[in-house]
Design an enzyme around this catalytic site. Structure first.
Site, PDB file in Angstrom:
ATOM      1  N   GLU A 188       0.831  -1.205   0.000  1.00 43.96           N
ATOM      2  CA  GLU A 188       0.000   0.000   0.000  1.00 43.96           C
ATOM      3  C   GLU A 188       0.866   1.256   0.000  1.00 43.96           C
ATOM      4  OE1 GLU A 188      -3.544   2.254   2.581  1.00 43.96           O
ATOM      5  OE2 GLU A 188      -2.724   0.373   3.328  1.00 43.96           O
ATOM      6  N   LYS A 230      -2.645  -2.160  -3.048  1.00 46.10           N
ATOM      7  CA  LYS A 230      -3.685  -1.314  -2.444  1.00 46.10           C
ATOM      8  C   LYS A 230      -3.315   0.147  -2.663  1.00 46.10           C
ATOM      9  CE  LYS A 230      -6.299  -0.266   1.752  1.00 46.10           C
ATOM     10  NZ  LYS A 230      -6.926  -0.788   2.970  1.00 46.10           N
TER      11      LYS A 230
END
Length: 363
Positions: A188, A230
């Protein structure tokens, strides 16, 4: 150029790839329930509820025990360390309960952001120390995927080359450690929505960051088929005077991904980044209707955008459990449709349109 020293057997690769594909199967996404105790404090404060371990357990139990309509919408759940060892009223551990529903158990493993010296307020993420041992334990405790968040921000001088390189290397190191233990890493690299920059600038920065990250993952021999991404959606800064359409956001996002994310990656699970529940669903839906070819699943890994209305409906009161679960199921169904490009906006829920933006968001 040195020879490759494969660190994963074909069986290990298959296990990782199977887990990743299960999480992003058709119509499924991720429930991010990994808010730290401090983040939950802020959420509970908004509903005048005391931030105790028992209240946190009760609230998360509501989400995990929502009826069977939620089943086909969720592929995985990201836990916070504390939640992993809590139990349902029936005495089942949360991971056992979640697994019995066919959902994959995940765990947040980073230890938060810390300042990066010599930069204009930029950060890196800590938590690599002891990660090897923690992953071994988490795998034993039923976790099959993990999440690590790095944060970059857009200003006239940032993100700097140093911040991009440092954060991408940390993500790659984390990813390779997870894979050694049979845990699928979700990487992420969040670019914060703070600022007044336009859509083009966010797209440019997102492309540079993702390109650097996949180079780092390659340098660290990470097996891409056993990872998930992500990212932020490509949106203008929150203070940008120009408001862009959902179609413009979708095109900018999918274009940035197509230029940087290898087709070997099985899925992209977007963070909601403080968008309202409705916005997060609509943007995801429009991306899945976008005329450009998309070789990966585009789905959700939402925290606030799945929980905000449910939290409000619950209000910390035992009698409101059913109402809270109804709100959660409503959002889960909406996003399940959105990740297939089949969502039709309803706009009927009071809280669904509320902006969930928190400046300089830190979990």
């Amino acid at each position: 150029m040195p020879h490759a020293f494969p660190f994963l057997t074909p069986d290990q690769k298959k296990e990782l790839s199977d887990i990743a594909l299960k999480i992003v199967a058709k119509g499924k996404g991720i429930l991010a329930a990994d808010e730290s105790t401090g983040s939950v404090a802020k959420r509970f404060q908004s509903i005048n509820t005391e931030n105790t371990e028992e209240n946190r357990r009760l609230y998360r139990q509501l989400l995990f025990t929502a009826d069977d309509r939620a089943g086909p919408c969720i592929g995985g759940v990201i836990f916070f360390h504390e939640t992993l060892y809590q139990k349902t009223d029936a005495g089942k551990t949360f991971p056992e309960h979640v697994k019995s529903r066919g959902w994959v158990v995940g765990i947040k493993v980073d230890k938060g952001v810390v300042p990066l010296a010599g930069t204009n307020g930029e950060t890196t993420t800590q938590g690599l120390d002891g990660l090897y041992e923690r992953c071994a334990q988490y795998k034993k405790d039923g976790c099959d995927f993990a999440k690590w968040r790095c944060v970059l921000k857009i200003t006239s001088t940032t993100p700097s080359r140093l911040a991009i390189m440092e954060n991408c290397n940390v993500l790659a190191r984390y990813a390779s450690i997870c894979q050694m233990h049979g845990i699928v890493p979700i990487v992420e690299p969040e670019i914060l929505p703070d600022g007044d920059h336009d859509l083009k600038r966010t797209q440019y920065v997102t492309e540079k960051v993702l390109a650097a990250m996949y180079k780092a993952l390659s340098d660290h021999h990470v097996y891409l088929e056993g990872t998930l991404l992500k990212p932020n959606m490509v949106t203008a800064g929150h203070s940008c005077s120009h408001k862009y359409t959902h179609q413009e956001i979708a095109m900018a996002t999918v274009t940035a991904l197509r230029r940087t994310v290898p087709p070997a990656v099985p899925g992209v699970t977007f963070l909601s980044g403080g968008q309202s529940e409705e916005e997060a669903s609509i943007n995801l839906n429009v991306m899945n209707q976008c005329p450009l070819h998309r070789p990966w699943a585009l789905t959700f890994s939402y925290g606030r955008a799945l929980q905000a209305s449910a939290l409000k409906a619950w209000g910390g009161k035992p009698g409101n459990g059913k109402a809270a679960q109804e709100e959660f199921i409503k959002r889960a169904l909406a996003n399940s449709l959105a990740c297939q490009g089949k969502y039709v906006a309803s706009g009927d829920s009071a809280a669904a349109g509320d902006s969930l933006f928190v400046a300089n968001h830190a979990y």
